[in-house]
Design a protein around this motif. Structure first.
Motif, short mmCIF file in Angstrom:
data_model
loop_
_atom_site.label_atom_id
_atom_site.label_comp_id
_atom_site.label_asym_id
_atom_site.label_seq_id
_atom_site.Cartn_x
_atom_site.Cartn_y
_atom_site.Cartn_z
N VAL A 31 -0.54 -23.48 14.84
CA VAL A 31 -2.00 -23.50 14.66
C VAL A 31 -2.46 -22.18 14.05
O VAL A 31 -2.00 -21.11 14.46
N ASP A 32 -3.36 -22.27 13.09
CA ASP A 32 -4.02 -21.06 12.60
C ASP A 32 -5.46 -21.42 12.26
O ASP A 32 -5.75 -22.57 11.91
N ASN A 33 -6.38 -20.45 12.38
CA ASN A 33 -7.77 -20.75 12.02
C ASN A 33 -8.05 -20.43 10.55
O ASN A 33 -9.17 -20.57 10.08
N GLY A 87 -2.87 -11.52 15.78
CA GLY A 87 -2.78 -10.08 15.54
C GLY A 87 -3.42 -9.27 16.67
O GLY A 87 -4.33 -9.75 17.36
N THR A 88 -2.89 -8.06 16.85
CA THR A 88 -3.49 -7.11 17.81
C THR A 88 -3.61 -5.76 17.11
O THR A 88 -2.92 -4.80 17.46
N PRO A 89 -4.47 -5.69 16.08
CA PRO A 89 -4.56 -4.45 15.29
C PRO A 89 -5.15 -3.31 16.13
O PRO A 89 -5.62 -3.53 17.24
N ARG A 156 12.32 -7.76 12.87
CA ARG A 156 11.95 -6.83 11.79
C ARG A 156 11.50 -7.63 10.60
O ARG A 156 12.22 -8.56 10.19
N GLU A 157 10.37 -7.29 10.00
CA GLU A 157 9.99 -7.96 8.76
C GLU A 157 11.08 -7.69 7.72
O GLU A 157 11.68 -6.63 7.70
N GLY A 158 11.33 -8.67 6.88
CA GLY A 158 12.39 -8.54 5.88
C GLY A 158 13.71 -9.11 6.38
O GLY A 158 14.59 -9.44 5.59
N PRO A 268 2.88 2.34 13.75
CA PRO A 268 1.69 3.19 13.89
C PRO A 268 0.73 2.70 14.98
O PRO A 268 0.29 3.48 15.82
N LYS A 269 0.47 1.41 15.01
CA LYS A 269 -0.52 0.94 16.00
C LYS A 269 0.07 0.93 17.41
O LYS A 269 -0.63 1.20 18.38
N ASP A 270 1.36 0.67 17.52
CA ASP A 270 1.96 0.61 18.86
C ASP A 270 2.13 2.00 19.48
O ASP A 270 1.96 2.17 20.69
N MET A 332 1.82 -4.47 3.51
CA MET A 332 1.44 -3.08 3.23
C MET A 332 0.58 -2.47 4.33
O MET A 332 0.00 -1.40 4.15
N ARG A 333 0.53 -3.14 5.48
CA ARG A 333 -0.30 -2.58 6.57
C ARG A 333 0.24 -1.21 6.96
O ARG A 333 1.41 -1.06 7.27
N ASP A 334 -0.63 -0.20 6.89
CA ASP A 334 -0.25 1.18 7.25
C ASP A 334 0.99 1.68 6.51
O ASP A 334 1.75 2.50 7.05
#
Ligand code: NAD
Length: 439
Positions: A31-33, A87-89, A156-158, A268-270, A332-334
Motif C-alpha cells: 500500500v502507498d498513498n 519514512g521517518t525523516p 543497504r540500498e544498492g 545522518p538522520k539516525d 540523493m537524500r543527504d
C-alpha cells in the motif's frame, strides 16, 4: 499456515520487503498513498533504481502473490500482519519525524476487523512501538486484539534484495509468544535456513539495536576519515592503515574506506536521532555527537582541499563525478555531493556534474546551484574543467580513459575522494592527483 501480509509504504524498504516476502511464497499487499507510484508498480515498473528489484516485482506480480493498492482499508482488512515501512525523516531539531507512522497507526485502528500484528519496519525512536500501540488502542473503531512487533531493517540500498534475502540477522522484538510465532512463520524461509541468525527480544531492545548499529557504522567511517586526514599530514597511507586494522578480527575490515563523509537516507538522520534520544534520557552518547560534528568537518575539508590546490575558487570550473550518496542507487537524500557542491558554488566555482542514475534527483535537489551544468557522461564533465572530483565511486568511473580526460581538461587536477585510482598511475598520465589519506 501462510499469513497474509500488508506492507504500508513502497519506498526503498517497503517495496523490497513486500516483494521479497512475496518471493518467499507469501501473499502480499503493498500500500502507498502516492497514486502515481502505485499505478507505475501495477504496470510492473519500479519507480526507484535498486538492482534486481524490477525482475522480482515482475515475477511475483505475474504469479499473483504481489498486489499494489492505494486503498489502505483493503490492505488492513485482508491481512493479519501489517508492516509499517513509511519514512521517518529528521525534524529540524534532529529528532525523528513520526507523522507518517502516526497517520498509518490511526488508519490501522480505524480499519482493523480482526486480530493483527503491527510490525514497525521503519527506523523509529525507542518507545515508538508503545506509541503506536497507544494510538491504535485509543482510535479503534471496533475492539480487536493486536500485538506490536519491532522488526528493524538493515538492508543497504544498492544491494537491498540480496540483503533482505541473506541478512546478517533478523531482529524481532515483541511481547507475546503468539507474535514471535507468527513472525517466525513470516520469515520461515530464512528461519529454516540455519545460516540466518534470529534475535528475539523486547520492543525497546529491538528499536535500540537499529540505532546503535547505524551509529556504530557512522562512527567507524568517521574514525577512518579522521585517520585519513592525519595520514595526509604525516605521509602515511590510509589504505594500508585500514587494511592493517581490518586484519584484526575484533575490528573487521568493513566500513573502513575513507571518503568525503557519510551521507544517505539513514546514517545522518539516525545518528541525529540517537544523539537526541540519549540527551532526552539523560544518557548522552558523546561519541555519536562528536561523529556528527566530525562528519560535517570532513565534507568541508574536501572543499578546502580543492580550493587550496586551485589557489582560489572564483570562476574555476569543477567537474563532479557521482552524485548519489553511494553507487548503485539513485537516492540523493543527504548525499555528501549536495553539501560539497553547494559549498563549491558559494565559494565562486562553476559546476559541471554527471551521475549514472541520479540525474533526475540531482536536477531538483541542486536547483539552488544556479550555474550547474548537467552533462551526458564523464567526458562532458571533464571538458574545460579546472578540476575533476570523484565523489561517488560508481564502477564505470574506475575505468575512465585517463588520456582522453586529461586532454579535455583545462588544468589536470584530479581529486579522487574514494581512492579508486592508484596515485602512481594517475600521475603517470600527467594529473596532479589528490587522493584521500595517501600522497
Ligand atoms: P521512502 O521515503 O523511500 O518510502 C516511504 C514510502 O512511504 C513512500 O513511498 C511514501 O509515499 C509512503 N507513505 C508515506 N505515508 C504513507 C501513508 N500514510 N500511507 C501509505 N504510504 C505512505 O523511505 P525508505 O527509504 O523506504 O525508508 C523507510 C523507513 O525504513 C525509514 O524509517 C528508514 O529509516 C528505514 N530504513 C531505510 C533504509 C534504506 O536504506 N532506505 C534501510 C533500513 C531502514
Amino acid at each position: 499456515m501462510s499469513h497474509r501480509i500488508t506492507v504500508v509504504g513502497t519506498g526503498y524498504v517497503g517495496l523490497v520487503t513486500g516483494t521479497c516476502l512475496s518471493d518467499f511464497g507469501l501473499n502480499v499487499i503493498c500500500v502507498d498513498n502516492n497514486e502515481e507510484r502505485i499505478e507505475t508498480l501495477k504496470g510492473g515498473v519500479v519507480p526507484i533504481y535498486e538492482p534486481g528489484l524490477d525482475l522480482l516485482v515482475g515475477k511475483n506480480l505475474e504469479a499473483g502473490r504481489l498486489h499494489f493498492t492505494t486503498d489502505i482499508k483493503y490492505g488492513i482488512e485482508n491481512s493479519e500482519v501489517i508492516f509499517l515501512a513509511v519514512g521517518t525523516p529528521a525534524n529540524d531539531n534532529g529528532s525523528a519525524d513520526l507523522q507518517y507512522i502516526e497517520v498509518v497507526a490511526r488508519d490501522i485502528a480505524r480499519c482493523m476487523n480482526s486480530y493483527k500484528i503491527i510490525v514497525n519496519k521503519s527506523t523509529v525512536p525507542v518507545g515508538t512501538a508503545r506509541l503506536v500501540k497507544k494510538i491504535v488502542q485509543e482510535n479503534q473503531a471496533e475492539p480487536c486484539s493486536f500485538d506490536m512487533v519491532s522488526n528493524p531493517e538493515f538492508l543497504r540500498e544498492g544491494a537491498a534484495v540480496h540483503d533482505f534475502m541473506h541478512p546478517d540477522r533478523v531482529v524481532v522484538g515483541a511481547e507475546s509468544d503468539k507474535a514471535f510465532g507468527i513472525m517466525k512463520n513470516v520469515y520461515r524461509t530464512l528461519f529454516l535456513n540455519q545460516k540466518t541468525p534470529f534475535l528475539f527480544t523486547d520492543l525497546e531492545t529491538a528499536e535500540t539495536i537499529k540505532y546503535a548499529s547505524n551509529a556504530f557504522l557512522a562512527m567507524k567511517i568517521t574514525f577512518i576519515n579522521e585517520i585519513s586526514a592525519l595520514c595526509e599530514r604525516i605521509g602515511a597511507n590510509v589504505i594500508d592503515v585500514a587494511r592493517g586494522m581490518g586484519m584484526d578480527g575484533r575490528i573487521g575490515s568493513k566500513f573502513l574506506n575513507p571518503g568525503p563523509g557519510y551521507g544517505g537516507s539513514c546514517l545522518p538522520k539516525d545518528t541525529s536521532a540517537l544523539a537526541r534520544i540519549g540527551n532526552e534520557h539523560g544518557a548522552r552518547i558523546t561519541l555519536v555527537e562528536t561523529t556528527i560534528e566530525a562528519n560535517a568537518r570532513q565534507k568541508q575539508r574536501m572543499v578546502d582541499k580543492i580550493e587550496a590546490a586551485l589557489g582560489g575558487m572564483k570562476d574555476k570550473i569543477i567537474g563532479i563525478l557521482g552524485l548519489s550518496f553511494k553507487p548503485e542507487t539513485d537516492d540523493m537524500r543527504d548525499a555528501p555531493s549536495l553539501t560539497i557542491i553547494q559549498e563549491l558554488y558559494e565559494r565562486g566555482a562553476r559546476i559541471k556534474a554527471y551521475d549514472p542514475r541520479a540525474m533526475d534527483e540531482a536536477r531538483w535537489r541542486l536547483a539552488s546551484v544556479k550555474n550547474i551544468v548537467f552533462c551526458d557522461d564523464e567526458y562532458g564533465v571533464a571538458k574545460n574543467a579546472d578540476a575533476l572530483v570523484i565523489i561517488t565511486e560508481w564502477n564505470q568511473f574506475r575505468g575512465l580513459d585517463l588520456s582522453r580526460i586529461k586532454e579535455l581538461m583545462q588544468t589536470p587536477k584530479f581529486f579522487d575522494f574514494r581512492n579508486i585510482y592508484e596515485p602512481a598511475t594517475a600521475r603517470a598520465y600527467g594529473f596532479d592527483y589528490y587522493a584521500t589519506g595517501r600522497n
